[in-house]
Design an enzyme around this catalytic site. Structure first.
Site, PDB file in Angstrom:
ATOM      1  N   LYS A  81      12.620  -0.041 -27.317  1.00 30.38           N
ATOM      2  CA  LYS A  81      12.514  -1.493 -27.449  1.00 30.38           C
ATOM      3  C   LYS A  81      11.066  -1.972 -27.389  1.00 30.38           C
ATOM      4  O   LYS A  81      10.785  -3.124 -27.727  1.00 30.38           O
ATOM      5  CB  LYS A  81      13.349  -2.202 -26.386  1.00 30.38           C
ATOM      6  CG  LYS A  81      12.892  -2.010 -24.958  1.00 30.38           C
ATOM      7  CD  LYS A  81      13.808  -2.782 -24.012  1.00 30.38           C
ATOM      8  CE  LYS A  81      13.347  -2.647 -22.561  1.00 30.38           C
ATOM      9  NZ  LYS A  81      14.211  -3.415 -21.639  1.00 30.38           N
ATOM     10  N   ASP A  82      10.128  -1.110 -26.966  1.00 35.97           N
ATOM     11  CA  ASP A  82       8.706  -1.462 -26.955  1.00 35.97           C
ATOM     12  C   ASP A  82       8.015  -1.185 -28.286  1.00 35.97           C
ATOM     13  O   ASP A  82       6.854  -1.572 -28.471  1.00 35.97           O
ATOM     14  CB  ASP A  82       7.958  -0.677 -25.865  1.00 35.97           C
ATOM     15  CG  ASP A  82       8.340  -1.107 -24.457  1.00 35.97           C
ATOM     16  OD1 ASP A  82       8.807  -2.249 -24.306  1.00 35.97           O
ATOM     17  OD2 ASP A  82       8.167  -0.302 -23.528  1.00 35.97           O
ATOM     18  N   LEU A 128      11.786 -13.255 -23.351  1.00 42.04           N
ATOM     19  CA  LEU A 128      12.234 -14.467 -24.035  1.00 42.04           C
ATOM     20  C   LEU A 128      13.656 -14.289 -24.563  1.00 42.04           C
ATOM     21  O   LEU A 128      14.445 -15.240 -24.583  1.00 42.04           O
ATOM     22  CB  LEU A 128      11.293 -14.810 -25.184  1.00 42.04           C
ATOM     23  CG  LEU A 128       9.864 -15.223 -24.834  1.00 42.04           C
ATOM     24  CD1 LEU A 128       9.094 -15.558 -26.103  1.00 42.04           C
ATOM     25  CD2 LEU A 128       9.851 -16.410 -23.890  1.00 42.04           C
ATOM     26  N   ARG A 129      13.978 -13.101 -25.010  1.00 39.05           N
ATOM     27  CA  ARG A 129      15.317 -12.811 -25.537  1.00 39.05           C
ATOM     28  C   ARG A 129      16.371 -13.033 -24.461  1.00 39.05           C
ATOM     29  O   ARG A 129      17.394 -13.699 -24.687  1.00 39.05           O
ATOM     30  CB  ARG A 129      15.371 -11.365 -26.040  1.00 39.05           C
ATOM     31  CG  ARG A 129      16.763 -10.869 -26.424  1.00 39.05           C
ATOM     32  CD  ARG A 129      16.769  -9.360 -26.645  1.00 39.05           C
ATOM     33  NE  ARG A 129      16.358  -8.638 -25.445  1.00 39.05           N
ATOM     34  CZ  ARG A 129      17.161  -8.346 -24.428  1.00 39.05           C
ATOM     35  NH1 ARG A 129      18.433  -8.717 -24.459  1.00 39.05           N
ATOM     36  NH2 ARG A 129      16.718  -7.670 -23.379  1.00 39.05           N
ATOM     37  N   ARG A 130      16.150 -12.477 -23.280  1.00 40.60           N
ATOM     38  CA  ARG A 130      17.106 -12.652 -22.191  1.00 40.60           C
ATOM     39  C   ARG A 130      17.171 -14.116 -21.761  1.00 40.60           C
ATOM     40  O   ARG A 130      18.252 -14.672 -21.565  1.00 40.60           O
ATOM     41  CB  ARG A 130      16.708 -11.777 -20.995  1.00 40.60           C
ATOM     42  CG  ARG A 130      16.916 -10.293 -21.208  1.00 40.60           C
ATOM     43  CD  ARG A 130      16.289  -9.481 -20.095  1.00 40.60           C
ATOM     44  NE  ARG A 130      16.537  -8.053 -20.275  1.00 40.60           N
ATOM     45  CZ  ARG A 130      15.798  -7.096 -19.733  1.00 40.60           C
ATOM     46  NH1 ARG A 130      14.744  -7.417 -18.983  1.00 40.60           N
ATOM     47  NH2 ARG A 130      16.080  -5.828 -19.934  1.00 40.60           N
ATOM     48  N   ARG A 147       7.630  -9.947 -13.684  1.00 39.96           N
ATOM     49  CA  ARG A 147       7.176  -8.675 -14.231  1.00 39.96           C
ATOM     50  C   ARG A 147       7.015  -7.665 -13.114  1.00 39.96           C
ATOM     51  O   ARG A 147       7.172  -7.973 -11.942  1.00 39.96           O
ATOM     52  CB  ARG A 147       5.862  -8.862 -14.994  1.00 39.96           C
ATOM     53  CG  ARG A 147       6.022  -9.729 -16.246  1.00 39.96           C
ATOM     54  CD  ARG A 147       4.768  -9.679 -17.091  1.00 39.96           C
ATOM     55  NE  ARG A 147       4.413  -8.311 -17.438  1.00 39.96           N
ATOM     56  CZ  ARG A 147       3.220  -7.930 -17.907  1.00 39.96           C
ATOM     57  NH1 ARG A 147       2.264  -8.842 -18.047  1.00 39.96           N
ATOM     58  NH2 ARG A 147       2.978  -6.679 -18.205  1.00 39.96           N
ATOM     59  N   GLY A 148       6.679  -6.422 -13.478  1.00 37.76           N
ATOM     60  CA  GLY A 148       6.521  -5.363 -12.495  1.00 37.76           C
ATOM     61  C   GLY A 148       7.562  -4.285 -12.701  1.00 37.76           C
ATOM     62  O   GLY A 148       8.463  -4.403 -13.536  1.00 37.76           O
ATOM     63  N   VAL A 150      10.743  -1.666 -11.677  1.00 31.45           N
ATOM     64  CA  VAL A 150      12.109  -1.998 -11.262  1.00 31.45           C
ATOM     65  C   VAL A 150      12.184  -2.265  -9.759  1.00 31.45           C
ATOM     66  O   VAL A 150      12.787  -3.240  -9.313  1.00 31.45           O
ATOM     67  CB  VAL A 150      13.080  -0.872 -11.673  1.00 31.45           C
ATOM     68  CG1 VAL A 150      14.463  -1.105 -11.062  1.00 31.45           C
ATOM     69  CG2 VAL A 150      13.192  -0.800 -13.192  1.00 31.45           C
ATOM     70  N   ARG A 153      10.685  -5.669  -8.833  1.00 26.64           N
ATOM     71  CA  ARG A 153      11.546  -6.798  -9.208  1.00 26.64           C
ATOM     72  C   ARG A 153      12.730  -6.937  -8.253  1.00 26.64           C
ATOM     73  O   ARG A 153      13.078  -8.039  -7.827  1.00 26.64           O
ATOM     74  CB  ARG A 153      12.039  -6.631 -10.649  1.00 26.64           C
ATOM     75  CG  ARG A 153      10.916  -6.612 -11.679  1.00 26.64           C
ATOM     76  CD  ARG A 153      11.471  -6.631 -13.086  1.00 26.64           C
ATOM     77  NE  ARG A 153      10.562  -5.981 -14.023  1.00 26.64           N
ATOM     78  CZ  ARG A 153      10.714  -5.993 -15.339  1.00 26.64           C
ATOM     79  NH1 ARG A 153      11.736  -6.626 -15.879  1.00 26.64           N
ATOM     80  NH2 ARG A 153       9.864  -5.374 -16.124  1.00 26.64           N
ATOM     81  N   CYS A 239       8.490  -6.876 -29.807  1.00 21.96           N
ATOM     82  CA  CYS A 239       9.434  -6.616 -28.727  1.00 21.96           C
ATOM     83  C   CYS A 239       9.562  -7.779 -27.761  1.00 21.96           C
ATOM     84  O   CYS A 239      10.431  -7.770 -26.892  1.00 21.96           O
ATOM     85  CB  CYS A 239       9.023  -5.347 -27.969  1.00 21.96           C
ATOM     86  SG  CYS A 239       7.430  -5.476 -27.126  1.00 21.96           S
TER      87      CYS A 239
END
Length: 311
Positions: A81-82, A128-130, A147-148, A150, A153, A239
């Protein structure tokens, strides 16, 4: 014995994904050894700005691709996805292993589901998609950038900075994170192009390495992701824009692709579902559907022009 140099970002997830690929390749042949080389990307350096505002495509891959072209490394493992729709000349995605769970996952205080969150609840995501799709379902929620890695977060959720956060199921599973959450269904939150899949990129001229990488390629994943990336290419998207797609192959071999383009605030969601046999043509056809519905206007508002030459 040839030593293959593997380029990887330094994040725990990136190193874990590279390690999984190296382990799979080591099981296929004893003629190679592997050495991991850490590379810092633009997306890693700029941590205090929402990704969509950093600008440009390939925020997490450009420096790695430069190292490939310069011969400093031999291959790299990216989150698909990147990956921008277009690759630099001389590089190719030589292998796409079996896809992990492509869903997005909502983690929340008190393990509430999306519809159970209190009006005004703060939801953390850098995508932005989410954000657009969540706001379309729950316009009363408050989306804030997060950000950051897992663990960072999840730590901010548990410390009370957010009422809920959204993560990729694939990253959680690869890291062995077992937090209780809600897998968001595709009819509410469609995943990013290639979400859950890995892209193993190398120089097109390295036939020996390409033959090795091909031993862990998963045909169904490769074909379905190819359709999704064709969709992305036609829309000229990166992405970090509100573009989503997921393709699956039925038992009869027919491909079905669901595609989406959304306004950032979630007030406008354009969707399409198309089926076919040829992944490239299918992705392009689905994108044309959305362009006919007005996707070009949404994307141009974000500074993205759909490319008529990408047909």
């Amino acid at each position: 014995m040839r030593t293959i140099r593997v380029g990887s970002r330094k994040s725990t997830l990136a190193l874990t994904q590279s390690g999984l690929v190296i382990e799979s390749l080591s099981n296929k042949s004893d003629r190679f050894s592997f050495a991991v080389q850490h590379i810092v990307t633009k997306g890693d350096r700029i941590l205090d700005v929402t990704l969509s505002k950093v600008g440009g495509k390939g925020l997490f891959v450009k420096e790695i691709e430069r190292a490939l072209l310069d011969g400093e490394i031999d291959f790299a493992v990216h989150s698909m996805k990147d990956m921008p729709a277009e690759l630099p000349e001389g590089l190719e995605i030589a292998s796409i292993p079996l896809r992990e769970d492509p869903h997005d996952v909502l983690l929340s205080q008190g393990h509430k589901r999306l519809e159970e969150l209190t009006p005004g609840a703060v939801v953390g995501t850098s995508s932005l998609r989410r954000a657009a799709q969540i706001l379309n379902v729950r316009p009363d929620l408050n989306i804030r950038s997060l950000r950051g890695n897992v663990d960072t977060r999840i730590g901010r959720l548990k410390s009370g900075d957010f009422d809920a956060i959204v993560l990729a199921a694939a990253g959680m599973k690869r890291l062995g994170v077992s937090e209780k959450g809600e897998n968001l269904p595709f009819n509410r939150v469609l995943p990013a192009v290639g979400q859950g899949a890995l892209a193993i990129e190398c120089r097109s001229s390295d036939d020996e390495l390409k033959a090795l990488l091909n031993t862990i390629n998963h045909d169904e994943t490769a074909v379905t992701v190819r359709a999704e990336r064709s969709f992305l290419k036609r829309l000229n998207g990166g992405c970090q824009v509100p573009i989503a797609a997921f393709c699956e192959r039925g038992n009869d071999g027919i491909l079905t692709l669901s595609g989406l383009v959304a306004s950032v605030d979630g007030t406008k969601i354009l969707k399409t579902v198309r089926s076919g046999n040829q992944p490239d043509a299918l992705g392009t056809l689905a994108a044309e559907d959305l362009l006919a519905q007005g996707a070009g206007e949404i994307l141009s508002d974000l500074g993205i022009e759909s490319d008529p030459d990408a047909r």
